[in-house]
Design an enzyme around this catalytic site. Sequence first.
Site, PDB file in Angstrom:
ATOM      1  N   ASN A  75       0.841  -1.198   0.000  1.00 31.46           N
ATOM      2  CA  ASN A  75       0.000   0.000   0.000  1.00 31.46           C
ATOM      3  C   ASN A  75       0.877   1.249   0.000  1.00 31.46           C
ATOM      4  O   ASN A  75       1.977   1.259   0.565  1.00 31.46           O
ATOM      5  CB  ASN A  75      -1.008  -0.008   1.163  1.00 31.46           C
ATOM      6  CG  ASN A  75      -0.404  -0.200   2.526  1.00 31.46           C
ATOM      7  OD1 ASN A  75       0.656  -0.790   2.676  1.00 31.46           O
ATOM      8  ND2 ASN A  75      -1.076   0.275   3.541  1.00 31.46           N
ATOM      9  N   GLU A 135       0.266   5.189   0.696  1.00 35.44           N
ATOM     10  CA  GLU A 135      -0.688   6.219   1.120  1.00 35.44           C
ATOM     11  C   GLU A 135      -0.266   7.602   0.632  1.00 35.44           C
ATOM     12  O   GLU A 135       0.814   7.771   0.040  1.00 35.44           O
ATOM     13  CB  GLU A 135      -0.823   6.159   2.656  1.00 35.44           C
ATOM     14  CG  GLU A 135      -1.379   4.816   3.102  1.00 35.44           C
ATOM     15  CD  GLU A 135      -1.655   4.712   4.593  1.00 35.44           C
ATOM     16  OE1 GLU A 135      -1.193   5.569   5.363  1.00 35.44           O
ATOM     17  OE2 GLU A 135      -2.348   3.745   4.975  1.00 35.44           O
ATOM     18  N   CYS A 148      -4.060   0.571  -2.483  1.00 35.45           N
ATOM     19  CA  CYS A 148      -3.927  -0.675  -1.724  1.00 35.45           C
ATOM     20  C   CYS A 148      -2.813  -1.546  -2.291  1.00 35.45           C
ATOM     21  O   CYS A 148      -2.433  -1.419  -3.468  1.00 35.45           O
ATOM     22  CB  CYS A 148      -5.237  -1.463  -1.782  1.00 35.45           C
ATOM     23  SG  CYS A 148      -6.543  -0.810  -0.735  1.00 35.45           S
ATOM     24  N   GLU A 170      -2.945  -4.619  -3.102  1.00 38.24           N
ATOM     25  CA  GLU A 170      -3.431  -5.456  -4.205  1.00 38.24           C
ATOM     26  C   GLU A 170      -3.346  -4.702  -5.530  1.00 38.24           C
ATOM     27  O   GLU A 170      -3.010  -5.273  -6.565  1.00 38.24           O
ATOM     28  CB  GLU A 170      -4.890  -5.878  -3.962  1.00 38.24           C
ATOM     29  CG  GLU A 170      -5.093  -6.774  -2.747  1.00 38.24           C
ATOM     30  CD  GLU A 170      -5.384  -6.008  -1.469  1.00 38.24           C
ATOM     31  OE1 GLU A 170      -4.829  -4.907  -1.283  1.00 38.24           O
ATOM     32  OE2 GLU A 170      -6.156  -6.522  -0.647  1.00 38.24           O
ATOM     33  N   CYS A 199     -10.233  -5.315   0.525  1.00 37.09           N
ATOM     34  CA  CYS A 199     -11.379  -4.397   0.606  1.00 37.09           C
ATOM     35  C   CYS A 199     -12.278  -4.614  -0.617  1.00 37.09           C
ATOM     36  O   CYS A 199     -11.894  -5.283  -1.582  1.00 37.09           O
ATOM     37  CB  CYS A 199     -10.907  -2.951   0.697  1.00 37.09           C
ATOM     38  SG  CYS A 199     -10.277  -2.280  -0.860  1.00 37.09           S
ATOM     39  N   CYS A 216     -10.771  -3.685  -3.927  1.00 29.96           N
ATOM     40  CA  CYS A 216      -9.730  -4.622  -4.369  1.00 29.96           C
ATOM     41  C   CYS A 216     -10.322  -5.942  -4.827  1.00 29.96           C
ATOM     42  O   CYS A 216      -9.780  -6.582  -5.731  1.00 29.96           O
ATOM     43  CB  CYS A 216      -8.686  -4.825  -3.271  1.00 29.96           C
ATOM     44  SG  CYS A 216      -7.556  -3.422  -3.199  1.00 29.96           S
TER      45      CYS A 216
END
Length: 133
Positions: free
Chosen positions: A43, A45, A54, A56, A87, A90
């Site tokens: 990830n 940010e 993310c 993924e 999530c 994802c």
Amino acid sequence: MTMVSDLFAAAQKAFGKAYAPYSKFCVGAAILGDDGKIYNGCNVENVSYPCGTCAEAGAIAAMIAGGSKSISEILILADSRELIKPCGACLQRIAEFAGNDTLIHLANLTGVQQTLKLSDLMPLAFAAQELSR
Ligand code: THU
């Protein structure tokens, strides 16, 4: 032959490079592509929170840039007491390149704790055929 332990090692590597200064929640992901190669991501940010991506998404981008066309297996790793699950966004990203039976391994730092099929986590993904009228 690629083993789940290879996917775990690749996810661990990415986990160690995660950029998560805001949530402090590092995530690593590793994909076994249909070309037999492993692609990983973490990830990333951003101070503008919604711009974060993310793990993924990073792993999928690496897979596509690397020339693989689909996900054979994916592993997601986080250091959480409750096992991490991809999530919703994802799951949709994974569904683009995977099938109902594609294995999703959920891991913490100790190892893989649970393996599910994509259809377990996302039984009714929005799919390409729904675009046709
Ligand atoms: N995160 C992932 O990388 N993958 C997931 O499946 C769940 C959440 C990241 C996004 C954000 O950087 C942090 O975890 C906390 O939500």
